[in-house]
Design an enzyme around this catalytic site. Structure first.
Site, short mmCIF file in Angstrom:
data_model
loop_
_atom_site.label_atom_id
_atom_site.label_comp_id
_atom_site.label_asym_id
_atom_site.label_seq_id
_atom_site.Cartn_x
_atom_site.Cartn_y
_atom_site.Cartn_z
N SER A 332 0.84 -1.20 0.00
CA SER A 332 0.00 0.00 0.00
C SER A 332 0.87 1.24 0.00
O SER A 332 2.02 1.21 0.46
CB SER A 332 -0.89 0.01 1.24
OG SER A 332 -0.10 0.19 2.42
N ASP A 333 0.34 2.34 -0.53
CA ASP A 333 1.04 3.60 -0.31
C ASP A 333 0.81 3.99 1.15
O ASP A 333 -0.13 3.52 1.80
CB ASP A 333 0.54 4.68 -1.25
CG ASP A 333 1.57 5.78 -1.48
OD1 ASP A 333 2.53 5.88 -0.68
OD2 ASP A 333 1.43 6.54 -2.45
N LEU A 334 1.65 4.85 1.66
CA LEU A 334 1.64 5.20 3.08
C LEU A 334 0.26 5.69 3.52
O LEU A 334 -0.25 6.69 3.02
CB LEU A 334 2.68 6.28 3.36
CG LEU A 334 2.82 6.72 4.80
CD1 LEU A 334 3.28 5.57 5.69
CD2 LEU A 334 3.80 7.89 4.91
#
Length: 810
Positions: A332-334
């Protein structure tokens, strides 16, 4: 932490009742048995296959350990600097003991968000010591001894202190040279691995068709084919022939999917795109990257047609894994797992968000707050199956074994001094900058400038501001290693009187002294005005939890220069502040004026295009940008950069990308619909002529190939590079297609008077489209081949005919 407490109490009970439980629960591993790992466990044996080792290790893991292996925590709190060096922090020891973490991100990162400076951060030598200390805790103080993955930002160099700072991605794309990108990627990988990192975040494969979007600078531009080719260069540099090599890293593709065209240019906003265009354009670079072995994919903050990208099972599982056969892991992106609930309101609880992401196909949580307790609870509630959890863990462990981390988790602490920011890498940064500088206009052949100039005025906010030429995702820099345009110009004209006047700031209008700039220009033989934008963060900037900058400023503070970079979306594309007023005043002196643009996105330059005789676009040219720019200005290097993204005439025109779908006619009452400078545009100090276009066909069916050849001659007075571009137009198709599409390019060097014959090959896949049934096919029919120097400067055309419709596996 609740789950850690549960684990401890259960473990204690099991130790007291181990003998009894072994009879009662025959055939089931107790925690007592799991606590004792045999010294010759199969997963520790490098002689076994990777799958055998993965299966053995997975069998021994508790649910807590499996969930923990999928957490990537923020890495910079995980070390502590001491008077004698650096040690692992208590925060790391706690995370390993209670969360069973599998990875860290940004351990070596330094910037205003992390609050790591040249003084508080780590130089490359200390970085190697820090990562060794961190790995020692993970390997020696955890039950299973699983080494950590260390991921770092690496799109234009490792985002850490003391590393080589390359030009931003948009400048890399301007080179139209994938081989050079591969060399750069290999250099970045060497620096990453020497300091103990294993994963480089990049390439970014988003299509930048919305110039208001804050992250244009991080992309390779607007064209799927160019993005794919430049991205493959970086991937090949990162991963080499295999990640088992000690100087290679895993490439993480960003951002899946269609992130760069959010509504209104808002970073992470909703994306409205049809399935055909999604597959034909936005997925094209990702498919090429997966086919060429990319091992990691990052999700996007945005939603696609109403489904958050981090919860998009059709894309993450159906397309990526089942259709394309992706074997790596999805991260996932942050904060994007939490964003399913908090931003998109597509989940009621964090547990539901974790389950949605996991079941969609996300394997790893970046940040550590998306899975962790929430995923553990979702698993216990039956919302995530054991098979899916095991699959995710396997996807991570498999690459740790493949990289050889179980046998070699540590690095040579003396190596960084030899390879990080060494002279070869610095020279490479200059080469990328040189090849990316683009000559937009050169009326009257003002450029190159005479080497005998005696008085030069260098003016503008980007002429001598170090961080403004480096772009976003940049660590603090030692000024000794950064060459600004002013410094480069002074070095190239050592006998000239070079007068510098800043004139104004990028945004702040109180830092303006236009009369001083005018006075300097009047006394000079030439005025070089360096304007544009900035992605330079400072320690006063406020940040969101994702690390994106927050657009805010207190009334009693000066405005920062930052107008681009993550979080800095624009509603206009004008030169900000009083920059245009400064340029107009300098030009009004009558002194020959050269405009140099240093920026992260296309800006509106209608007035300069009409009134300034020479314009150079350097984007963010990196640490050696000033030297590269000076060599172009003086004529030691003949520019051959090409625009990877079109420059519009107004915001109202956008999107203005060249490969829009039919119909071709596009008009406005106020102005032309054509770009001011179109994709592929770029001039030279010499001239090139095209001739002898021929097309020949061989093979049949899926083995059909069309060989296209063309002869290019340098007919001017200077040696130089030409970027020969091949475009394709489907003349009649069952669905609407682009008016033209790049399908080949080659950058070649020709001495004056020299000619070369180039060959391109067109395959059925290059001709293919998604038909009305969404089948990927090359339809029988005629296709126009266009050869030229840009999307709008077509020199030769011819037609090829495909006599049969050919299905293409995709």
């Amino acid at each position: 932490m609740q789950k850690a407490t549960q684990k401890t109490s259960y473990s204690g009970f099991a130790k007291c009742s181990c003998l009894v439980l072994s009879f009662i629960l025959f055939g089931i591993f107790s925690v007592c048995a799991q606590d004792k790992i045999p010294p010759h466990a199969a997963y520790k044996n490098p002689g076994l296959s990777i799958e055998q080792r993965v299966d053995d290790l997975l069998m021994r893991m508790t649910t807590e350990e499996k969930v923990g292996q999928l957490s990537t925590l923020l890495g910079w709190p995980m070390y502590t600097k001491t008077k004698k060096g650096v040690v692992a922090s208590e925060a790391l020891k706690t995370a390993v003991a209670t969360q069973n973490i599998g990875a860290l991100w940004g351990t070596l990162r330094a910037d205003p968000w992390t609050q790591k400076t040249l003084q508080t951060g780590l130089n490359p030598q200390l970085a190697a010591k820090a990562t060794n200390a961190i790995q020692k805790i993970a390997v020696e103080e955890s039950r299973l001894g699983i080494p950590l993955f260390l991921a770092e930002e690496a799109m234009h160099g490792h985002m850490a202190i003391g590393t080589t700072e390359f030009p931003a991605a948009i400048a890399q794309a301007s080179t139209f040279n994938p081989d050079l990108n591969q060399k750069m990627g290999a250099a970045i990988a060497v620096e990453l691995r020497a300091q103990g990192a294993h994963i480089g975040y990049g390439p970014i494969l988003d299509l930048a068709r919305e110039p208001r979007w804050s992250r244009v600078e991080e992309t390779f531009g607007e064209d799927p084919y160019l993005i794919a080719e430049m991205g493959l260069g970086l991937i090949k540099g990162f991963q080499g022939s295999g990640i088992d090599q000690k100087d290679r890293v895993i490439a993480t593709l960003k951002h899946f999917a269609a992130y760069g065209v959010s509504e209104g240019g808002h970073n992470g906003g909703a994306v409205h795109v049809g399935e055909r265009e999604l597959m034909q354009a936005y997925m094209y670079p990702f498919k090429k990257a997966i086919d060429n072995g990319a091992l990691s994919v990052m999700t996007a903050y945005s939603s696609v047609d109403g489904i958050p990208s981090t919860a998009h099972k059709k894309l993450l599982t159906g397309l990526l894994r089942e259709q394309w056969g992706f074997k790596g892991f999805v991260v996932s992106d942050l904060g994007s797992i939490e964003g399913i609930k908090n931003d998109h309101h597509a989940a009621a609880t964090l547990e539901e968000a974790a389950a949605l992401a996991m079941n969609a196909g996300v394997d790893v949580d970046l940040g550590g707050n998306g899975f962790d307790d929430a995923l553990f609870s979702a698993f216990k509630a039956g919302d995530v199956s054991e098979d899916r959890l095991d699959e995710a863990v396997k996807n991570v462990l498999r690459l740790k074994f493949e990289m050889g981390l179980f046998e070699n988790p540590y690095v040579d602490e003396k190596l960084p001094a030899k390879v990080v920011r060494n002279p070869e890498h610095t020279a490479l940064a200059k080469e990328v900058a040189l090849e990316g500088i683009t000559l937009l206009k050169n009326e009257g052949n003002l450029l190159p400038l005479s080497k005998d100039l005696k008085k030069i005025a260098v003016i503008g906010p980007n002429a001598d501001t170090m961080y403004n030429q480096l772009g976003d995702y940049t660590a603090p820099q030692d000024p000794e290693y950064i060459i600004t345009p002013l410094e480069g110009i002074r070095a190239k004209w050592p006998n000239a009187e070079v007068t510098y006047v800043k004139g104004t700031a990028i945004r702040d209008t109180t830092q303006t002294d236009i009369p001083a700039a005018v006075a300097a220009a009047k006394e000079a033989e030439v005025a070089i005005v360096v304007l544009g934008g900035s992605s330079a963060r400072d320690f006063k900037t406020e940040y969101l939890e994702t690390g994106a900058a927050s657009v805010s400023s207190k009334e009693d503070e000066l405005l920062s220069d930052m107008e681009s970079g993550e979080g800095y979306d624009r509603s206009t594309l004008d030169l900000m502040g009083k920059q245009l007023e400064l340029l107009q005043a300098v030009a009004a002196t009558g002194t020959p004026t050269v405009l140099v643009l240093i920026t992260g996105r296309p800006l509106l330059i209608n007035w300069p295009a009409k009134h300034i005789p020479a314009i150079l676009d350097a984007w963010y040219p990196g640490s050696q940008g000033g030297q590269a720019l000076a060599e172009v200005l003086i004529g030691d290097y003949n520019p051959a950069g090409r625009l990877p993204i079109s420059i519009p005439r107004s915001v109202g025109q956008t999107p203005v990308y060249y490969n829009h779908w039919w119909p071709k006619r596009r008009d406005y009452v106020e102005e032309s619909a054509a770009a001011l400078y179109a994709f592929g545009h770029g001039l030279s100090y010499t001239q090139f002529e095209y001739s002898g276009l021929t097309i020949s066909q061989s093979g049949n069916g899926k083995d059909t190939a069309f060989d296209v050849s063309v002869t290019v001659e340098n007919t001017g007075d200077h040696d130089g590079d030409e970027v020969v571009q091949l475009y394709l137009r489907d003349e009649v198709s069952s669905v609407v297609t682009p008016v033209k599409q790049l399908r080949g390019f080659k950058r070649i060097h020709l001495a004056k008077g020299e000619s070369k014959t180039l060959s391109f090959q067109i395959t059925p896949e290059d001709l293919a489209l998604y038909n009305v049934d969404m089948d990927f096919v090359a339809e029988a029919g005629s296709f126009e081949i266009q050869l030229g120097a840009s999307s709008q400067d077509i020199r030769l055309t011819d037609t090829l005919t495909l006599t049969e419709t050919i299905p293409i596996k995709n």
